[in-house]
Design a protein around this motif. Structure first.
Motif, PDB file in Angstrom:
ATOM      1  N   TYR A 104       0.831  -1.203   0.000  1.00  0.00           N
ATOM      2  CA  TYR A 104       0.000   0.000   0.000  1.00  0.00           C
ATOM      3  C   TYR A 104       0.867   1.254   0.000  1.00  0.00           C
ATOM      4  O   TYR A 104       1.968   1.262   0.547  1.00  0.00           O
ATOM      5  CB  TYR A 104      -0.905   0.017   1.231  1.00  0.00           C
ATOM      6  CG  TYR A 104      -1.820  -1.175   1.340  1.00  0.00           C
ATOM      7  CD1 TYR A 104      -3.013  -1.218   0.624  1.00  0.00           C
ATOM      8  CD2 TYR A 104      -1.487  -2.263   2.152  1.00  0.00           C
ATOM      9  CE1 TYR A 104      -3.861  -2.317   0.726  1.00  0.00           C
ATOM     10  CE2 TYR A 104      -2.328  -3.361   2.252  1.00  0.00           C
ATOM     11  CZ  TYR A 104      -3.513  -3.384   1.535  1.00  0.00           C
ATOM     12  OH  TYR A 104      -4.346  -4.474   1.626  1.00  0.00           O
ATOM     13  N   ALA A 111      -0.405   4.011   1.404  1.00  0.00           N
ATOM     14  CA  ALA A 111      -0.804   4.736   2.613  1.00  0.00           C
ATOM     15  C   ALA A 111      -1.525   3.812   3.580  1.00  0.00           C
ATOM     16  O   ALA A 111      -2.260   2.907   3.169  1.00  0.00           O
ATOM     17  CB  ALA A 111      -1.693   5.921   2.267  1.00  0.00           C
ATOM     18  N   VAL A 112      -1.305   4.067   4.875  1.00  0.00           N
ATOM     19  CA  VAL A 112      -1.988   3.345   5.952  1.00  0.00           C
ATOM     20  C   VAL A 112      -2.739   4.352   6.795  1.00  0.00           C
ATOM     21  O   VAL A 112      -2.176   5.363   7.236  1.00  0.00           O
ATOM     22  CB  VAL A 112      -0.987   2.576   6.837  1.00  0.00           C
ATOM     23  CG1 VAL A 112      -1.733   1.811   7.932  1.00  0.00           C
ATOM     24  CG2 VAL A 112      -0.132   1.631   6.007  1.00  0.00           C
ATOM     25  N   LEU A 113      -4.028   4.092   7.024  1.00  0.00           N
ATOM     26  CA  LEU A 113      -4.847   4.921   7.901  1.00  0.00           C
ATOM     27  C   LEU A 113      -5.176   4.108   9.137  1.00  0.00           C
ATOM     28  O   LEU A 113      -5.661   2.979   9.040  1.00  0.00           O
ATOM     29  CB  LEU A 113      -6.135   5.357   7.211  1.00  0.00           C
ATOM     30  CG  LEU A 113      -5.990   6.341   6.044  1.00  0.00           C
ATOM     31  CD1 LEU A 113      -5.713   5.591   4.750  1.00  0.00           C
ATOM     32  CD2 LEU A 113      -7.247   7.178   5.885  1.00  0.00           C
ATOM     33  N   GLN A 172       1.110   7.862   6.184  1.00  0.00           N
ATOM     34  CA  GLN A 172       0.299   7.382   7.304  1.00  0.00           C
ATOM     35  C   GLN A 172      -0.555   8.513   7.877  1.00  0.00           C
ATOM     36  O   GLN A 172      -0.145   9.673   7.874  1.00  0.00           O
ATOM     37  CB  GLN A 172       1.201   6.812   8.401  1.00  0.00           C
ATOM     38  CG  GLN A 172       2.036   5.628   7.936  1.00  0.00           C
ATOM     39  CD  GLN A 172       3.116   5.257   8.931  1.00  0.00           C
ATOM     40  OE1 GLN A 172       2.896   4.432   9.803  1.00  0.00           O
ATOM     41  NE2 GLN A 172       4.279   5.871   8.806  1.00  0.00           N
ATOM     42  N   ALA A 179      -7.233  10.379   3.055  1.00  0.00           N
ATOM     43  CA  ALA A 179      -6.593   9.890   1.833  1.00  0.00           C
ATOM     44  C   ALA A 179      -6.363  11.038   0.852  1.00  0.00           C
ATOM     45  O   ALA A 179      -5.296  11.140   0.231  1.00  0.00           O
ATOM     46  CB  ALA A 179      -7.458   8.812   1.191  1.00  0.00           C
ATOM     47  N   LYS A 184      -8.310   5.702  -2.715  1.00  0.00           N
ATOM     48  CA  LYS A 184      -8.748   4.716  -1.726  1.00  0.00           C
ATOM     49  C   LYS A 184      -8.200   3.326  -2.033  1.00  0.00           C
ATOM     50  O   LYS A 184      -7.977   2.518  -1.126  1.00  0.00           O
ATOM     51  CB  LYS A 184     -10.268   4.685  -1.632  1.00  0.00           C
ATOM     52  CG  LYS A 184     -10.969   4.249  -2.910  1.00  0.00           C
ATOM     53  CD  LYS A 184     -12.483   4.287  -2.749  1.00  0.00           C
ATOM     54  CE  LYS A 184     -13.186   3.793  -4.010  1.00  0.00           C
ATOM     55  NZ  LYS A 184     -14.663   3.831  -3.865  1.00  0.00           N
ATOM     56  N   GLU A 228      -5.303   2.652  -2.984  1.00  0.00           N
ATOM     57  CA  GLU A 228      -3.906   2.608  -2.572  1.00  0.00           C
ATOM     58  C   GLU A 228      -3.746   2.600  -1.050  1.00  0.00           C
ATOM     59  O   GLU A 228      -2.630   2.609  -0.545  1.00  0.00           O
ATOM     60  CB  GLU A 228      -3.154   3.805  -3.159  1.00  0.00           C
ATOM     61  CG  GLU A 228      -3.108   3.805  -4.684  1.00  0.00           C
ATOM     62  CD  GLU A 228      -2.547   5.099  -5.258  1.00  0.00           C
ATOM     63  OE1 GLU A 228      -1.730   5.013  -6.194  1.00  0.00           O
ATOM     64  OE2 GLU A 228      -2.941   6.189  -4.769  1.00  0.00           O
ATOM     65  N   CYS A 229      -4.893   2.574  -0.330  1.00  0.00           N
ATOM     66  CA  CYS A 229      -4.892   2.681   1.133  1.00  0.00           C
ATOM     67  C   CYS A 229      -5.366   1.389   1.781  1.00  0.00           C
ATOM     68  O   CYS A 229      -6.106   0.602   1.188  1.00  0.00           O
ATOM     69  CB  CYS A 229      -5.834   3.790   1.595  1.00  0.00           C
ATOM     70  SG  CYS A 229      -5.434   5.439   1.018  1.00  0.00           S
ATOM     71  N   TYR A 238      -7.051   0.426   5.771  1.00  0.00           N
ATOM     72  CA  TYR A 238      -7.502   0.985   7.044  1.00  0.00           C
ATOM     73  C   TYR A 238      -7.280  -0.055   8.133  1.00  0.00           C
ATOM     74  O   TYR A 238      -7.667  -1.219   7.987  1.00  0.00           O
ATOM     75  CB  TYR A 238      -8.976   1.378   6.949  1.00  0.00           C
ATOM     76  CG  TYR A 238      -9.473   2.096   8.184  1.00  0.00           C
ATOM     77  CD1 TYR A 238      -8.882   3.274   8.596  1.00  0.00           C
ATOM     78  CD2 TYR A 238     -10.519   1.600   8.939  1.00  0.00           C
ATOM     79  CE1 TYR A 238      -9.317   3.941   9.735  1.00  0.00           C
ATOM     80  CE2 TYR A 238     -10.970   2.254  10.071  1.00  0.00           C
ATOM     81  CZ  TYR A 238     -10.355   3.413  10.465  1.00  0.00           C
ATOM     82  OH  TYR A 238     -10.783   4.068  11.586  1.00  0.00           O
ATOM     83  N   MET A 247     -12.191   0.462   1.074  1.00  0.00           N
ATOM     84  CA  MET A 247     -10.780   0.202   1.364  1.00  0.00           C
ATOM     85  C   MET A 247     -10.593  -1.191   1.942  1.00  0.00           C
ATOM     86  O   MET A 247     -11.495  -1.742   2.570  1.00  0.00           O
ATOM     87  CB  MET A 247     -10.242   1.208   2.394  1.00  0.00           C
ATOM     88  CG  MET A 247     -10.126   2.616   1.906  1.00  0.00           C
ATOM     89  SD  MET A 247      -9.424   3.674   3.221  1.00  0.00           S
ATOM     90  CE  MET A 247      -9.486   5.269   2.396  1.00  0.00           C
TER      91      MET A 247
END
Length: 215
Positions: free
Chosen positions: A3, A5-7, A106, A152, A159, A161-162, A164, A180
Motif C-alpha cells: 500500500y 498509505a496506511v490509515l 500514514q 486519503a 482509496k 492505494e490505502c 484501514y 478500502m
C-alpha cells in the motif's frame, strides 16, 4: 510495500487510551451525581464518538438535558487530561518509523473529538504521520467514510492505494463503506471472536504481524 498509505484508528489501535477515557467519563458522571462505571463498561461503550460513549455510560431514560450537561463537561475535561495514562501500544512507534522509511504515508482517523486527536497525534507520532482527523462539525462520525476519504485526499492517494487498520466493528464497517481494504488488530477494545463475527477478513496480533501484512 503493498500500500501507498496506511490509515489507523486511534483508540485501541495505535494508542491505549482506555484509562484516560475511563477517568474522564467517571469525572463527568460524578460531577452530575451519576454512578461511575467500571473500565470494562467504558471499553464496551467506545468506538462511536463522545456522545454515544456518554449515553452508553448513563442510566437508561436519563433526562436529555442532564445527558447534554454530562457530555459538555466530559469533552473539555478529557481534552485537558487525555495525556496522563495514554501511551502507544508496544511496537507501534517503531512500526510507523519503518513504514515512513519505506515511503509509506500514514494518518490517524478517529471518532474522538478533533482537538484531542490532533493533540495526541502530535505528542506521540510527531514526524511519523501526515495527518490526524477527528470528530468535527464538518466530518460525519465513522462508520461514515468521510474522515478516511478526507485523510486519503490530504495524502494525495486513492482509496485503492490505502488500507484501514482498526480494532472494532466500527472500523470494519468504515473500511467497507470507504471501499478500502481492512486489517483488524486483536490487542484493542474488541476481542478476536467479536471481530470475526463482524466480518474481519484479516486479524493481526502484534506490530510485527501488522508490518508483514502491510508488505
Amino acid at each position: 510495500m503493498k500500500y501507498k498509505a496506511v490509515l489507523y484508528d486511534m483508540d485501541g489501535t495505535v494508542l491505549d487510551t482506555l484509562d484516560d477515557l475511563t477517568d474522564a467519563v467517571n469525572a463527568a458522571l460524578r460531577r452530575f451525581g451519576f454512578a461511575a462505571q467500571p473500565r470494562s463498561h467504558v471499553r464496551k461503550a467506545l468506538g462511536n464518538g463522545a456522545r454515544r460513549l456518554i449515553m452508553g455510560c448513563l442510566p437508561e431514560n436519563v433526562d436529555p438535558a442532564a445527558a447534554e450537561a454530562v457530555l459538555e463537561f466530559y469533552k473539555p475535561y478529557y481534552d485537558a487530561h487525555c495525556r496522563e495514562k495514554t501511551a502507544p501500544y508496544p511496537g507501534i512507534t517503531a512500526l510507523m518509523q519503518r513504514l515512513r522509511d519505506a515511503g509509506v504515508k500514514q494518518a490517524v482517523v478517529s471518532n474522538k473529538p478533533d482537538s484531542a486527536v490532533k493533540e495526541l497525534a502530535e505528542l506521540f507520532f510527531h514526524g511519523l504521520i501526515e495527518s490526524a482527523v477527528g470528530e468535527s462539525e464538518t466530518v460525519r462520525l465513522k462508520p461514515c467514510p468521510d474522515a478516511v476519504l478526507a485523510a486519503a485526499k490530504l495524502m494525495g492517494v486513492s482509496k485503492d492505494e490505502c488500507v484501514y487498520v482498526g480494532d472494532s466493528e466500527v472500523d470494519i464497517e468504515t473500511a467497507r463503506n470507504a471501499g478500502m481494504d481492512c486489517i483488524s488488530v486483536a490487542w484493542g477494545f474488541r476481542n478476536e471472536d467479536m471481530l470475526r463475527a463482524e466480518g474481519a477478513s484479516l486479524i493481526v496480533h502484534n506490530a510485527d504481524e501488522l508490518f508483514e501484512a502491510l508488505k
